[in-house]
Every structure is written in structure tokens, then in C-alpha cells.
Motif scaffolding. Structure first.
Motif, mmCIF file in Angstrom:
data_model
loop_
_atom_site.group_PDB
_atom_site.id
_atom_site.type_symbol
_atom_site.label_atom_id
_atom_site.label_comp_id
_atom_site.label_asym_id
_atom_site.label_seq_id
_atom_site.Cartn_x
_atom_site.Cartn_y
_atom_site.Cartn_z
ATOM 1 N N ALA A 147 53.595 61.881 24.654
ATOM 2 C CA ALA A 147 53.170 62.520 23.492
ATOM 3 C C ALA A 147 54.384 62.723 22.506
ATOM 4 N N ALA A 148 55.381 63.052 23.092
ATOM 5 C CA ALA A 148 56.717 63.393 22.459
ATOM 6 C C ALA A 148 57.594 62.056 21.968
ATOM 7 N N THR A 149 57.512 61.076 22.688
ATOM 8 C CA THR A 149 58.259 59.739 22.401
ATOM 9 C C THR A 149 57.241 58.740 21.756
ATOM 10 N N ALA A 150 55.968 59.048 21.624
ATOM 11 C CA ALA A 150 54.931 57.919 21.090
ATOM 12 C C ALA A 150 55.161 57.528 19.849
ATOM 13 N N PRO A 151 55.464 58.329 18.859
ATOM 14 C CA PRO A 151 55.832 57.928 17.370
ATOM 15 C C PRO A 151 56.844 56.731 17.479
ATOM 16 N N ILE B 292 53.304 48.521 20.763
ATOM 17 C CA ILE B 292 52.697 48.930 19.629
ATOM 18 C C ILE B 292 51.468 49.836 20.215
ATOM 19 N N ALA B 293 50.468 48.956 20.891
ATOM 20 C CA ALA B 293 49.164 49.539 21.162
ATOM 21 C C ALA B 293 49.434 50.710 22.189
ATOM 22 N N ALA B 294 50.239 50.653 23.068
ATOM 23 C CA ALA B 294 50.339 51.876 24.126
ATOM 24 C C ALA B 294 50.866 53.188 23.165
ATOM 25 N N GLY B 295 51.718 52.794 22.696
ATOM 26 C CA GLY B 295 52.465 53.849 21.937
ATOM 27 C C GLY B 295 51.317 54.480 20.800
ATOM 28 N N THR B 296 50.496 53.786 20.007
ATOM 29 C CA THR B 296 49.531 54.059 19.335
ATOM 30 C C THR B 296 48.466 55.069 19.997
ATOM 31 N N VAL B 297 48.017 54.623 21.366
ATOM 32 C CA VAL B 297 47.031 55.238 22.101
ATOM 33 C C VAL B 297 47.715 56.470 22.392
ATOM 34 N N VAL B 298 48.879 56.592 22.870
ATOM 35 C CA VAL B 298 49.225 57.677 23.697
ATOM 36 C C VAL B 298 49.403 58.930 22.427
ATOM 37 N N HIS B 299 49.814 58.415 21.137
ATOM 38 C CA HIS B 299 50.018 59.362 20.053
ATOM 39 C C HIS B 299 48.606 59.808 19.675
ATOM 40 N N ALA B 300 47.537 58.841 19.566
ATOM 41 C CA ALA B 300 46.298 59.375 18.868
ATOM 42 C C ALA B 300 45.629 60.262 20.114
ATOM 43 N N GLN B 301 45.924 59.941 21.598
ATOM 44 C CA GLN B 301 45.323 60.855 22.657
ATOM 45 C C GLN B 301 46.190 61.992 23.041
ATOM 46 N N HIS B 302 47.489 62.286 22.397
ATOM 47 C CA HIS B 302 48.378 63.466 22.434
ATOM 48 C C HIS B 302 48.666 63.185 23.882
ATOM 49 N N ALA C 119 49.476 60.566 27.675
ATOM 50 C CA ALA C 119 49.134 59.376 28.714
ATOM 51 C C ALA C 119 47.465 59.607 29.317
ATOM 52 N N THR C 120 46.874 58.649 29.262
ATOM 53 C CA THR C 120 45.600 58.763 29.908
ATOM 54 C C THR C 120 45.290 57.474 30.514
ATOM 55 N N PRO C 121 44.014 57.454 31.320
ATOM 56 C CA PRO C 121 44.134 56.018 32.015
ATOM 57 C C PRO C 121 43.828 54.828 31.161
ATOM 58 N N VAL C 122 43.452 55.039 30.046
ATOM 59 C CA VAL C 122 43.459 53.903 28.971
ATOM 60 C C VAL C 122 44.689 53.323 28.789
ATOM 61 N N VAL C 123 45.851 54.068 28.874
ATOM 62 C CA VAL C 123 47.354 53.559 28.746
ATOM 63 C C VAL C 123 47.533 52.781 29.821
ATOM 64 N N GLY C 124 47.124 52.903 30.909
ATOM 65 C CA GLY C 124 47.445 52.256 32.121
ATOM 66 C C GLY C 124 46.816 51.064 32.034
ATOM 67 N N ALA C 125 45.623 50.790 31.411
ATOM 68 C CA ALA C 125 45.068 49.475 31.329
ATOM 69 C C ALA C 125 45.972 48.678 30.349
ATOM 70 N N VAL C 126 46.368 49.244 29.382
ATOM 71 C CA VAL C 126 47.121 48.638 28.279
ATOM 72 C C VAL C 126 48.417 48.133 28.772
ATOM 73 N N PHE C 127 49.007 48.967 29.412
ATOM 74 C CA PHE C 127 50.165 48.549 30.042
ATOM 75 C C PHE C 127 49.963 47.468 31.199
ATOM 76 N N THR C 128 48.826 47.407 31.986
ATOM 77 C CA THR C 128 48.476 46.467 32.941
ATOM 78 C C THR C 128 48.407 45.173 32.127
ATOM 79 N N ALA C 129 47.680 44.995 31.040
ATOM 80 C CA ALA C 129 47.652 43.785 30.010
ATOM 81 C C ALA C 129 48.980 43.482 29.545
ATOM 82 N N GLY C 130 49.718 44.580 29.115
ATOM 83 C CA GLY C 130 50.884 44.100 28.417
ATOM 84 C C GLY C 130 51.954 43.637 29.548
#
Length: 193
Positions: free
Chosen positions: A30-34, A89-99, A101-112
Motif C-alpha cells: 500500500a505504501a509503495t503502490a503510487p 501499472i495494473a498491479a500497482g493500481t490494484v494494490v493502491h485501490a485495495q489498500h 495486496a490481495t489474491p487479485v494481485v497474485g493473479a495479475v502478477f502471474t499474467a505479467g
């Protein structure tokens, strides 16, 4: 273009990426996401410059090396750009929006990671073909630059630009490309096409 400017120009992308790697967050939270997101927006046009440098270094290669090398350089630019967009961009945006890391971020990283590995593999193939072309043109003078570029290209398979290894990797890419530019210019006149 004379040798020093071309040798400098092919080194610039690696040098820029090394500099950005020095300020790349080690972890996405959350701190580094922006900054993570902003940095990857900035990097979006910078990463393809490595492929452009490869394309340039293949100019004087025989066609049987030039065209497969340029296809690989294009593959690097396309797929690695995908990594930057998805895992940056997408992972950082997701983590920032969700305050956080969540399982969604793991899926984003897998695709990336999938597209990033394809891009890094294409980079390695293009680098290997550049080294073969440089050795054919310049003989032993291309050896040191070829070794540095190949070692850095192998390291790039899993180092990205993260400090410290990724930064050293990008410095190696810059040094290897610059060396091969100098060495390759001592060969025959560039072929056309």
C-alpha cells in the motif's frame, strides 16, 4: 553515424533502466503502490528502447541473422511491454485501490510474469544473434562485449531491473551493447535491407 555516438546511443536504454532500477520499490504494498504505478507508466516507453538498440546493432548482420534477430527484438518489446503494463501499472493500481495486496494481485502478477518471461527470452535470443553477427564481423574484438551482453541477457530472464542485480544487469546490457557497437564498426560496410 560515427562510432562514439552510436555506441553511446545503444547504451542509453540500459543506463536509463539501471537508473530507474535504483529507485524501483523492492516490494509492492500500500505504501509503495503510487510510486510503483507511476514508475511503470514512465518506464512504458523506456523498455522498448532496448529492443530498438538491438534492432540497430543488427543492421550490419547478414540477413540470416538480422531478420530472426529483429523478430526477437520486436518480440521482446511487445511482450516485455506487456509485463510493464500488467505487473507494473495494473498491479500497482490494484494494490493502491485495495489498500494492500490481495489474491487479485497474485493473479495479475502471474499474467505479467508470463509475458515478461516471453519478452526476456526474446531479448536473450536477439542478444545471442547480435553476438554471433559481431563475432563474424569483428572476430576476437567482439568477445568481451559479447560475453558481457550474453551474461546480462541471461540475468535479465529473472532479474527485471530490481536493485541490486537488475541494476547491474542493465549496466551489463549497456556495456555489452556499446562494446559490440565499437567492435562491429571495424568490420565490413553495413549490408542493406
Amino acid at each position: 553515424m560515427s562510432r562514439p555516438p552510436r555506441a553511446f546511443l545503444v547504451a542509453v536504454p540500459g543506463l536509463l533502466l539501471a537508473a530507474f532500477g535504483a529507485v524501483h520499490p523492492a516490494q509492492l504494498d500500500a505504501a509503495t503502490a503510487p510510486w510503483w504505478t507511476t514508475l511503470h507508466v514512465i518506464l512504458l516507453p523506456v523498455f522498448p528502447l532496448l529492443g530498438l538498440a538491438q534492432w540497430s546493432l543488427l543492421t550490419s548482420a547478414p540477413p540470416w541473422l538480422r531478420w530472426p534477430g529483429r523478430v526477437a527484438a520486436f518480440g521482446y518489446a511487445a511482450f516485455y511491454g506487456g509485463l510493464d503494463a500488467v505487473a507494473g501499472i495494473a498491479a500497482g493500481t490494484v494494490v493502491h485501490a485495495q489498500h494492500g495486496a490481495t489474491p487479485v494481485v497474485g493473479a495479475v502478477f502471474t499474467a505479467g510474469d508470463l509475458v515478461g518471461h516471453l519478452g526476456a527470452a526474446c531479448f536473450l535470443v536477439a542478444s545471442a544473434l547480435i553476438v554471433v553477427a559481431a563475432v563474424l564481423r569483428a572476430g576476437w574484438r567482439a568477445g568481451p562485449g559479447g560475453v558481457v551482453l550474453l551474461l546480462a541477457s541471461v540475468s535479465f530472464l529473472d532479474s527485471h531491473i530490481f536493485w541490486p542485480r537488475g541494476v547491474v544487469t542493465m549496466l551489463g546490457v549497456a556495456a555489452g551493447m556499446s562494446w559490440l557497437s565499437f567492435a562491429g564498426e571495424r568490420g565490413a560496410a553495413p549490408s542493406q535491407g
